[in-house]
Scaffold this motif. Structure first.
Motif, PDB file in Angstrom:
ATOM      1  N   ALA A 178       6.034  -0.892  -4.292  1.00 16.99           N
ATOM      2  CA  ALA A 178       6.715  -0.452  -5.510  1.00 16.99           C
ATOM      3  C   ALA A 178       6.948   1.063  -5.528  1.00 16.99           C
ATOM      4  O   ALA A 178       7.556   1.579  -6.454  1.00 16.99           O
ATOM      5  N   ARG A 179       6.436   1.753  -4.517  1.00 19.94           N
ATOM      6  CA  ARG A 179       6.539   3.214  -4.419  1.00 19.94           C
ATOM      7  C   ARG A 179       5.935   3.920  -5.638  1.00 19.94           C
ATOM      8  O   ARG A 179       6.459   4.918  -6.121  1.00 19.94           O
ATOM      9  N   ASP A 180       4.830   3.369  -6.123  1.00 22.21           N
ATOM     10  CA  ASP A 180       4.092   3.950  -7.245  1.00 22.21           C
ATOM     11  C   ASP A 180       3.098   4.957  -6.666  1.00 22.21           C
ATOM     12  O   ASP A 180       2.007   4.590  -6.225  1.00 22.21           O
ATOM     13  N   ALA A 181       3.494   6.223  -6.659  1.00 25.91           N
ATOM     14  CA  ALA A 181       2.716   7.257  -5.980  1.00 25.91           C
ATOM     15  C   ALA A 181       1.326   7.441  -6.580  1.00 25.91           C
ATOM     16  O   ALA A 181       0.339   7.591  -5.841  1.00 25.91           O
ATOM     17  N   VAL A 182       1.218   7.434  -7.898  1.00 26.19           N
ATOM     18  CA  VAL A 182      -0.083   7.649  -8.535  1.00 26.19           C
ATOM     19  C   VAL A 182      -1.036   6.511  -8.202  1.00 26.19           C
ATOM     20  O   VAL A 182      -2.172   6.746  -7.768  1.00 26.19           O
ATOM     21  N   LYS A 183      -0.579   5.282  -8.384  1.00 29.83           N
ATOM     22  CA  LYS A 183      -1.443   4.120  -8.123  1.00 29.83           C
ATOM     23  C   LYS A 183      -1.783   4.029  -6.638  1.00 29.83           C
ATOM     24  O   LYS A 183      -2.932   3.779  -6.278  1.00 29.83           O
ATOM     25  N   ARG A 184      -0.796   4.259  -5.786  1.00 21.23           N
ATOM     26  CA  ARG A 184      -1.037   4.200  -4.342  1.00 21.23           C
ATOM     27  C   ARG A 184      -2.073   5.242  -3.929  1.00 21.23           C
ATOM     28  O   ARG A 184      -3.024   4.936  -3.206  1.00 21.23           O
ATOM     29  N   GLY A 185      -1.898   6.464  -4.401  1.00 23.79           N
ATOM     30  CA  GLY A 185      -2.831   7.536  -4.041  1.00 23.79           C
ATOM     31  C   GLY A 185      -4.233   7.283  -4.561  1.00 23.79           C
ATOM     32  O   GLY A 185      -5.225   7.503  -3.854  1.00 23.79           O
ATOM     33  N   THR A 186      -4.316   6.818  -5.803  1.00 28.14           N
ATOM     34  CA  THR A 186      -5.624   6.555  -6.408  1.00 28.14           C
ATOM     35  C   THR A 186      -6.341   5.419  -5.677  1.00 28.14           C
ATOM     36  O   THR A 186      -7.532   5.520  -5.375  1.00 28.14           O
ATOM     37  N   LEU A 187      -5.613   4.347  -5.375  1.00 27.30           N
ATOM     38  CA  LEU A 187      -6.237   3.214  -4.695  1.00 27.30           C
ATOM     39  C   LEU A 187      -6.577   3.540  -3.240  1.00 27.30           C
ATOM     40  O   LEU A 187      -7.570   3.035  -2.711  1.00 27.30           O
ATOM     41  N   ALA A 188      -5.782   4.389  -2.611  1.00 28.76           N
ATOM     42  CA  ALA A 188      -6.114   4.817  -1.242  1.00 28.76           C
ATOM     43  C   ALA A 188      -7.423   5.606  -1.261  1.00 28.76           C
ATOM     44  O   ALA A 188      -8.298   5.398  -0.403  1.00 28.76           O
TER      45      ALA A 188
END
Length: 151
Positions: free
Chosen positions: A17-27
């Motif tokens: 989904a290219r959700d940068a905040v969620k992707r970064g937080t979950l990474a």
């Protein structure tokens, strides 16, 4: 599906989904969970939900501390970023108890522990930390315990 599997699935969805905040937080969360497993020497064993909850709780506490410090330093853009990350992490914790819900639990724990002075707060917090794992902000619980013991 375990909590860790859900985090991995949500990370994949956030990437798509290219959700940068969620992707970064979950990474970051995945890395923290893996680092904890390496520390314990169990990197080849999938983490239990309790272990994942401990890591999430630790990361939530870090975010709350950072938000407080950034607000005090008038760095609102950084505080806003931390709040977005906190919102992502809170999804994986059980519903948080309100102060009104915590007061009777604290009163019961104080009575069970027999604590009567500020020096004995640790006994009460020890009992409550096991019971409230992931369901309450322990800083708030400590404030309520202190009020209850000091009257």
């Amino acid at each position: 599906m375990t909590l860790y599997e859900k985090i991995i699935a949500d990370f994949t969805d956030a990437c798509k989904a290219r959700d940068a905040v969620k992707r970064g937080t979950l990474a970051m969360l995945k890395s923290a969970i893996q680092n904890k497993a390496i520390e314990k020497g169990t990197k080849d064993i999938p983490p239990t939900d309790d272990e994942v909850m401990d890591v999430i709780g630790s990361e939530v506490k870090k975010r709350r501390d950072s938000i407080t410090q950034f607000r005090a330093a008038q760095r609102h853009e950084l505080a806003d970023k931390e709040e977005q990350e906190l919102a992502v992490l809170m999804v994986y914790l059980p519903a948080q108890l309100t102060e009104d819900e915590l007061v009777p639990l604290v009163a019961d724990a104080v009575m069970r522990s027999g604590a009567s002075s500020e020096k004995e707060m640790g006994k009460v917090l020890g009992l409550l930390s096991k019971e409230l794992k992931g369901r309450a902000d322990m800083a708030l619980v400590a404030q309520i315990v202190k009020k209850k013991i000091l009257g």
